[in-house]
Write a protein that holds these residues in place. Sequence first.
Motif, PDB file in Angstrom:
ATOM      1  N   ALA A  61       0.825  -1.205   0.000  1.00 56.50           N
ATOM      2  CA  ALA A  61       0.000   0.000   0.000  1.00 56.50           C
ATOM      3  C   ALA A  61       0.864   1.261   0.000  1.00 56.50           C
ATOM      4  O   ALA A  61       0.594   2.205  -0.752  1.00 56.50           O
ATOM      5  CB  ALA A  61      -0.930   0.001   1.207  1.00 56.50           C
ATOM      6  N   VAL A  62       1.900   1.276   0.803  1.00 49.80           N
ATOM      7  CA  VAL A  62       2.788   2.443   0.859  1.00 49.80           C
ATOM      8  C   VAL A  62       3.434   2.679  -0.500  1.00 49.80           C
ATOM      9  O   VAL A  62       3.465   3.807  -1.008  1.00 49.80           O
ATOM     10  CB  VAL A  62       3.863   2.269   1.957  1.00 49.80           C
ATOM     11  N   LEU A  63       3.936   1.622  -1.111  1.00 51.03           N
ATOM     12  CA  LEU A  63       4.568   1.759  -2.432  1.00 51.03           C
ATOM     13  C   LEU A  63       3.573   2.239  -3.484  1.00 51.03           C
ATOM     14  O   LEU A  63       3.896   3.095  -4.321  1.00 51.03           O
ATOM     15  CB  LEU A  63       5.169   0.424  -2.872  1.00 51.03           C
ATOM     16  N   LEU A  64       2.360   1.709  -3.455  1.00 51.05           N
ATOM     17  CA  LEU A  64       1.358   2.093  -4.446  1.00 51.05           C
ATOM     18  C   LEU A  64       0.890   3.533  -4.275  1.00 51.05           C
ATOM     19  O   LEU A  64       0.621   4.221  -5.260  1.00 51.05           O
ATOM     20  CB  LEU A  64       0.169   1.130  -4.387  1.00 51.05           C
ATOM     21  N   VAL A  65       0.827   4.015  -3.048  1.00 47.04           N
ATOM     22  CA  VAL A  65       0.477   5.417  -2.819  1.00 47.04           C
ATOM     23  C   VAL A  65       1.603   6.316  -3.315  1.00 47.04           C
ATOM     24  O   VAL A  65       1.374   7.293  -4.029  1.00 47.04           O
ATOM     25  CB  VAL A  65       0.187   5.680  -1.323  1.00 47.04           C
ATOM     26  N   GLN A  66       2.838   5.966  -2.971  1.00 49.87           N
ATOM     27  CA  GLN A  66       3.966   6.816  -3.325  1.00 49.87           C
ATOM     28  C   GLN A  66       4.289   6.808  -4.814  1.00 49.87           C
ATOM     29  O   GLN A  66       4.537   7.848  -5.401  1.00 49.87           O
ATOM     30  CB  GLN A  66       5.207   6.389  -2.542  1.00 49.87           C
ATOM     31  N   TRP A  67       4.273   5.654  -5.446  1.00 47.01           N
ATOM     32  CA  TRP A  67       4.763   5.538  -6.816  1.00 47.01           C
ATOM     33  C   TRP A  67       3.682   5.404  -7.884  1.00 47.01           C
ATOM     34  O   TRP A  67       3.946   5.671  -9.050  1.00 47.01           O
ATOM     35  CB  TRP A  67       5.737   4.367  -6.924  1.00 47.01           C
ATOM     36  N   ALA A  68       2.478   4.967  -7.521  1.00 46.52           N
ATOM     37  CA  ALA A  68       1.438   4.776  -8.532  1.00 46.52           C
ATOM     38  C   ALA A  68       0.249   5.718  -8.330  1.00 46.52           C
ATOM     39  O   ALA A  68      -0.687   5.696  -9.117  1.00 46.52           O
ATOM     40  CB  ALA A  68       0.962   3.321  -8.528  1.00 46.52           C
ATOM     41  N   GLY A  69       0.273   6.511  -7.271  1.00 54.36           N
ATOM     42  CA  GLY A  69      -0.764   7.498  -7.050  1.00 54.36           C
ATOM     43  C   GLY A  69      -2.086   6.957  -6.539  1.00 54.36           C
ATOM     44  O   GLY A  69      -3.106   7.630  -6.649  1.00 54.36           O
ATOM     45  N   LEU A  70      -2.091   5.731  -5.970  1.00 65.21           N
ATOM     46  CA  LEU A  70      -3.326   5.207  -5.394  1.00 65.21           C
ATOM     47  C   LEU A  70      -3.720   6.036  -4.179  1.00 65.21           C
ATOM     48  O   LEU A  70      -2.886   6.721  -3.575  1.00 65.21           O
ATOM     49  CB  LEU A  70      -3.166   3.740  -4.984  1.00 65.21           C
ATOM     50  N   ASN A  71      -4.979   5.961  -3.816  1.00 65.30           N
ATOM     51  CA  ASN A  71      -5.492   6.719  -2.679  1.00 65.30           C
ATOM     52  C   ASN A  71      -5.172   6.019  -1.369  1.00 65.30           C
ATOM     53  O   ASN A  71      -5.458   4.831  -1.231  1.00 65.30           O
ATOM     54  CB  ASN A  71      -7.015   6.862  -2.792  1.00 65.30           C
ATOM     55  N   PRO A  72      -4.599   6.745  -0.390  1.00 62.40           N
ATOM     56  CA  PRO A  72      -4.394   6.132   0.925  1.00 62.40           C
ATOM     57  C   PRO A  72      -5.747   5.936   1.600  1.00 62.40           C
ATOM     58  O   PRO A  72      -6.647   6.764   1.469  1.00 62.40           O
ATOM     59  CB  PRO A  72      -3.540   7.147   1.676  1.00 62.40           C
ATOM     60  N   MET A  73      -5.893   4.803   2.297  1.00 63.58           N
ATOM     61  CA  MET A  73      -7.146   4.479   2.977  1.00 63.58           C
ATOM     62  C   MET A  73      -6.823   3.918   4.352  1.00 63.58           C
ATOM     63  O   MET A  73      -5.721   3.465   4.587  1.00 63.58           O
ATOM     64  CB  MET A  73      -7.925   3.421   2.185  1.00 63.58           C
ATOM     65  N   GLY A  74      -7.792   3.907   5.215  1.00 64.04           N
ATOM     66  CA  GLY A  74      -7.625   3.285   6.527  1.00 64.04           C
ATOM     67  C   GLY A  74      -6.917   4.191   7.506  1.00 64.04           C
ATOM     68  O   GLY A  74      -6.006   4.915   7.148  1.00 64.04           O
ATOM     69  N   LEU A  75      -7.355   4.123   8.752  1.00 61.88           N
ATOM     70  CA  LEU A  75      -6.753   4.951   9.793  1.00 61.88           C
ATOM     71  C   LEU A  75      -5.761   4.174  10.642  1.00 61.88           C
ATOM     72  O   LEU A  75      -4.751   4.718  11.065  1.00 61.88           O
ATOM     73  CB  LEU A  75      -7.853   5.526  10.694  1.00 61.88           C
ATOM     74  N   LYS A  76      -6.029   2.890  10.886  1.00 64.05           N
ATOM     75  CA  LYS A  76      -5.183   2.113  11.786  1.00 64.05           C
ATOM     76  C   LYS A  76      -4.098   1.331  11.066  1.00 64.05           C
ATOM     77  O   LYS A  76      -3.032   1.102  11.623  1.00 64.05           O
ATOM     78  CB  LYS A  76      -6.037   1.130  12.594  1.00 64.05           C
ATOM     79  N   ILE A  77      -4.371   0.902   9.849  1.00 61.50           N
ATOM     80  CA  ILE A  77      -3.392   0.115   9.098  1.00 61.50           C
ATOM     81  C   ILE A  77      -3.158   0.758   7.738  1.00 61.50           C
ATOM     82  O   ILE A  77      -4.058   1.386   7.186  1.00 61.50           O
ATOM     83  CB  ILE A  77      -3.841  -1.355   8.915  1.00 61.50           C
TER      84      ILE A  77
END
Length: 85
Positions: A61-77
């Motif tokens: 998820a971290v890689l996809l947000v940083q490099w592919a522009g996916l939307n960050p989701m979730g508060l705890k994980i």
Amino acid sequence: AREMLSKISKEHPLGVDPATKGISEKKDSLFGKFRGWRKEHPTKIILARVGDFYESFGYCAVLLVQWAGLNPMGLKIPRAGTPTG
């Protein structure tokens, strides 16, 4: 993505602590499936279709947000997602 990194658990292969409230380790749960896929494909980015979205957890998820522009989701994980269409 930096904020998501603070939630990564380095002790677990997905980067998510299974003891976190709301996570089920049962094999048929989404998290359980992600764990199985991670064992089968330890070097690949994992996305799963969940309804009308593709979602990912932890390191992926971290890689996809940083490099592919996916939307960050979730508060705890750390989670990321994108609509299918």
